[in-house]
Design an enzyme around this catalytic site. Structure first.
Site, mmCIF file in Angstrom:
data_model
loop_
_atom_site.group_PDB
_atom_site.id
_atom_site.type_symbol
_atom_site.label_atom_id
_atom_site.label_comp_id
_atom_site.label_asym_id
_atom_site.label_seq_id
_atom_site.Cartn_x
_atom_site.Cartn_y
_atom_site.Cartn_z
ATOM 1 N N LEU A 124 51.690 -27.474 -27.302
ATOM 2 C CA LEU A 124 51.967 -28.890 -27.053
ATOM 3 C C LEU A 124 53.249 -29.227 -27.804
ATOM 4 C CD1 LEU A 124 48.478 -30.632 -27.538
ATOM 5 C CD2 LEU A 124 49.652 -30.176 -25.378
ATOM 6 N N ASP A 125 54.061 -30.112 -27.256
ATOM 7 C CA ASP A 125 55.269 -30.537 -27.951
ATOM 8 C C ASP A 125 54.908 -31.192 -29.280
ATOM 9 O OD1 ASP A 125 56.692 -29.688 -25.764
ATOM 10 O OD2 ASP A 125 56.820 -31.682 -24.856
ATOM 11 N N LYS A 126 55.864 -31.211 -30.188
ATOM 12 C CA LYS A 126 55.657 -31.809 -31.514
ATOM 13 C C LYS A 126 55.064 -33.210 -31.426
ATOM 14 C CE LYS A 126 58.255 -33.572 -35.489
ATOM 15 N NZ LYS A 126 59.605 -33.771 -36.078
ATOM 16 N N THR A 148 53.527 -34.651 -28.885
ATOM 17 C CA THR A 148 52.406 -34.810 -27.954
ATOM 18 C C THR A 148 51.130 -34.462 -28.709
ATOM 19 O OG1 THR A 148 53.735 -34.240 -26.013
ATOM 20 C CG2 THR A 148 51.349 -34.008 -25.800
ATOM 21 N N ARG A 183 56.910 -34.243 -19.019
ATOM 22 C CA ARG A 183 57.976 -35.179 -19.395
ATOM 23 C C ARG A 183 59.146 -35.096 -18.419
ATOM 24 N NH1 ARG A 183 59.136 -33.317 -25.314
ATOM 25 N NH2 ARG A 183 60.587 -35.084 -25.297
#
Length: 314
Positions: free
Chosen positions: A136-138, A140, A235
């Site tokens: 997961l992105d930082k 998110t 995104r």
């Protein structure tokens, strides 16, 4: 290093197969890519000889593998709190908070999920990437599955590749969508900004499904399902649809909205991370094959934003 010793005899049905293909069928708990690495490292002997991944094997040949599994020694354990939703001898389900990077990289050597996992579960030092299967992105939040051993990690990665692990997200986007739909647009590196992703003809296939949960005057609350798992996929796809995720500092347009309440304007102004949360995760357990499903509530600031949107739209 963690030692792995495997032995077997090539059966007649695998005769004249490539070595890496034969190994993948003889020992399905490990990936074909891992076997290629072991063959090239000289860990695989066929009748006492080192071979290449593409070399053919023949019936009754003896295969002996004495491998050293990659271990996580470069990163140090750190006492970082984890929100553990579930754990057993094979898997750990974690609700990742906003702001926590998944693993060390350029410019970020500490204070990552990987560092935390090594502290709370020291045995994960014997598993590549400390058992992390997906990312997961930082900024998110949401659910992540971690494997506690190499066999489980390999099984989960294969399940991910076969799209057998279902990941569902919720997102708040700018603008009003009238109905759900499907975004099918290839994603690759941005032509000029190489750290970013973009929809591009030369990219890899990427498919995102979305459904409208609530519609407001200026925003839409969505359920989003991944069919593929490209970097920054949700995104990038929603921005490509001209409905960027609220708070996305990279792919959002930060368009000034007119005719909104002071309360909503203030809420949006302080929202500095993407309003995206991985709220549900479901898959078959790699050992028991029992169907598992986990969910995690949205972060408080996303809940507050939804509340303000409802009040502003009433």
């Amino acid at each position: 290093m963690s030692k792995i010793i495997l032995k077997n005899i090539v059966p007649a049905e695998l005769a004249e197969k490539r070595l890496d293909q034969a190994l993948n069928q003889l020992f399905p708990e490990y990936s074909r890519e891992r076997f290629k690495q072991w063959i090239k490292a000289g860990f695989v002997l066929v009748d006492g000889k080192i071979m290449r991944p593409r070399d053919k094997v023949f019936a009754n040949q003896e295969i002996i593998i004495k491998a050293e599994a990659e271990v996580e020694t470069a990163s140090e354990p750190q006492l970082i709190p984890l929100d553990v939703i579930y754990s057993d001898q094979d898997i750990i389900i974690i609700n990742k908070p906003i702001g926590l990077v998944m693993h060390p990289g350029a410019g970020c050597k500490k204070n990552t999920l990987l560092n935390a996992l090594l502290y709370h579960y020291p045995e994960l030092a014997k598993v590549p990437r400390a058992g992390i299967v997906h990312r997961l992105d930082k900024d998110t939040s949401g659910l992540i599955v971690v494997a506690r051993n190499l066999t489980t990690q390999t099984a989960l990665i294969k399940a991910m590749q076969k799209r057998e692990i279902k990941r569902e997200y919720v997102a708040i986007v700018t603008g009003t969508l009238t109905a759900g739909g499907k975004i099918s647009a290839p994603i690759g590196r941005h032509k000029t900004k190489r750290t970013l992703m973009a929809v591009t003809e030369t990219g890899k296939p990427a498919v995102t499904h979305y459904r409208v949960l609530e519609r407001f005057l200026t925003h839409t609350y969505l359920k989003v399902m991944l069919e593929t798992g490209r970097t920054h996929q949700i995104r990038v796809h929603l921005a490509h649809l001209h409905h960027p995720i609220v708070g996305d500092q990279v792919y959002g347009k930060n368009k000034l909205l007119k005719n909104i309440s002071q309360e909503l304007a203030a809420e949006l102004a302080q929202f500095k991370h993407q309003a995206l949360h991985a709220y549900r995760l479901s898959f078959a357990h790699p050992s028991t094959h029992k169907n598992l499903e986990f969910s995690a509530p949205m972060p408080e600031d996303m809940q507050n934003l939804l509340k303000t949107l409802r009040e502003s739209s009433s």
